[in-house]
Design a protein around this motif. Sequence first.
Motif, mmCIF file in Angstrom:
data_model
loop_
_atom_site.group_PDB
_atom_site.id
_atom_site.type_symbol
_atom_site.label_atom_id
_atom_site.label_comp_id
_atom_site.label_asym_id
_atom_site.label_seq_id
_atom_site.Cartn_x
_atom_site.Cartn_y
_atom_site.Cartn_z
ATOM 1 N N ALA A 120 0.859 -1.191 0.000
ATOM 2 C CA ALA A 120 0.000 0.000 0.000
ATOM 3 C C ALA A 120 0.889 1.232 0.000
ATOM 4 N N ALA A 121 0.372 2.315 -0.491
ATOM 5 C CA ALA A 121 1.108 3.571 -0.463
ATOM 6 C C ALA A 121 1.440 3.916 0.986
ATOM 7 N N VAL A 122 2.634 4.412 1.209
ATOM 8 C CA VAL A 122 3.044 4.695 2.579
ATOM 9 C C VAL A 122 2.596 6.059 3.063
ATOM 10 N N GLY A 123 2.070 6.858 2.181
ATOM 11 C CA GLY A 123 1.447 8.109 2.598
ATOM 12 C C GLY A 123 2.409 9.251 2.845
ATOM 13 N N GLU A 124 2.008 10.121 3.724
ATOM 14 C CA GLU A 124 2.681 11.388 3.965
ATOM 15 C C GLU A 124 4.141 11.228 4.386
ATOM 16 N N ARG A 125 4.463 10.203 5.162
ATOM 17 C CA ARG A 125 5.835 10.081 5.666
ATOM 18 C C ARG A 125 6.857 9.836 4.565
ATOM 19 N N ALA A 126 6.408 9.346 3.413
ATOM 20 C CA ALA A 126 7.334 9.092 2.316
ATOM 21 C C ALA A 126 7.288 10.178 1.243
ATOM 22 N N ARG A 127 6.461 11.164 1.456
ATOM 23 C CA ARG A 127 6.301 12.221 0.463
ATOM 24 C C ARG A 127 7.582 13.046 0.351
ATOM 25 N N ILE A 128 7.930 13.425 -0.850
ATOM 26 C CA ILE A 128 9.045 14.339 -1.041
ATOM 27 C C ILE A 128 8.476 15.739 -0.894
ATOM 28 N N HIS A 129 8.896 16.437 0.140
ATOM 29 C CA HIS A 129 8.318 17.739 0.452
ATOM 30 C C HIS A 129 8.864 18.821 -0.476
ATOM 31 N N PRO A 130 8.027 19.803 -0.793
ATOM 32 C CA PRO A 130 8.446 20.880 -1.702
ATOM 33 C C PRO A 130 9.607 21.684 -1.114
ATOM 34 N N GLN A 131 10.432 22.194 -2.000
ATOM 35 C CA GLN A 131 11.538 23.055 -1.589
ATOM 36 C C GLN A 131 11.495 24.321 -2.427
ATOM 37 N N GLU A 132 12.004 25.398 -1.869
ATOM 38 C CA GLU A 132 12.034 26.666 -2.590
ATOM 39 C C GLU A 132 13.301 26.782 -3.423
ATOM 40 N N TYR A 133 13.140 27.098 -4.675
ATOM 41 C CA TYR A 133 14.240 27.399 -5.577
ATOM 42 C C TYR A 133 13.929 28.771 -6.149
ATOM 43 N N SER A 134 13.964 28.920 -7.456
ATOM 44 C CA SER A 134 13.535 30.195 -8.020
ATOM 45 C C SER A 134 12.013 30.195 -8.153
ATOM 46 N N GLY A 135 11.419 29.088 -7.864
ATOM 47 C CA GLY A 135 9.979 28.906 -7.840
ATOM 48 C C GLY A 135 9.703 27.655 -7.044
ATOM 49 N N ARG A 136 8.479 27.293 -6.879
ATOM 50 C CA ARG A 136 8.135 26.116 -6.084
ATOM 51 C C ARG A 136 8.117 24.871 -6.976
ATOM 52 N N LEU A 137 8.856 23.853 -6.577
ATOM 53 C CA LEU A 137 8.875 22.578 -7.278
ATOM 54 C C LEU A 137 8.228 21.547 -6.375
ATOM 55 N N GLU A 138 7.354 20.745 -6.921
ATOM 56 C CA GLU A 138 6.633 19.770 -6.101
ATOM 57 C C GLU A 138 6.257 18.579 -6.958
ATOM 58 N N ARG A 139 6.336 17.380 -6.377
ATOM 59 C CA ARG A 139 5.876 16.185 -7.086
ATOM 60 C C ARG A 139 4.398 15.995 -6.802
ATOM 61 N N THR A 140 3.609 15.984 -7.850
ATOM 62 C CA THR A 140 2.174 15.762 -7.704
ATOM 63 C C THR A 140 1.689 14.927 -8.865
ATOM 64 N N SER A 141 0.530 14.343 -8.711
ATOM 65 C CA SER A 141 -0.089 13.639 -9.822
ATOM 66 C C SER A 141 -0.592 14.670 -10.814
#
Length: 151
Positions: A45-66
């Motif tokens: 099963a998906a492990v949920g929030e604890r395995a999420r790669i959290h967004p980081q600030e660069y010159s803009g916001r990068l985030e992994r999403t569906s």
Amino acid sequence: QQIPINCPFATKGGVKNGQRDGFMAVSGNQGKMPNYEPNTQGGPAAVGERARIHPQEYSGRLERTSVRVVQKGDNDDFEQCGNLYRLMDEGARSRLVSNLVGHMKNCPSKAVLIRQCGHFYRADQEYGTRIANGLGIDVAMIKPGVMHAKM
């Protein structure tokens, strides 16, 4: 991860992942559990929030999403499958239905068969009906919007 020297002993409940077979499979291959998720058999099963790669600030916001790109005429998960079925000649359709029924008839879960026939029905009503008939499933059970009790 499966050979003893690489075993993660600190992992509570053991390793639960989708890896199967392969050159180093020596530990029972996780039994008969499915190697995909989501599933209805208690497999990975998906492990949920604890395995999420959290967004980081660069010159803009990068985030992994569906990402789901929906374009006009391509608004569901079944349209392409139905289009391919309708493109086939009758001989190809019959062979496809025969192959699917031949493999699906060994499934021990009637609930899974009904759900899968429903997917074929959503792609093309004739497609789903032919497979349901081949499996002895009542077509009324596979139509969209029909709620089923656990079987």
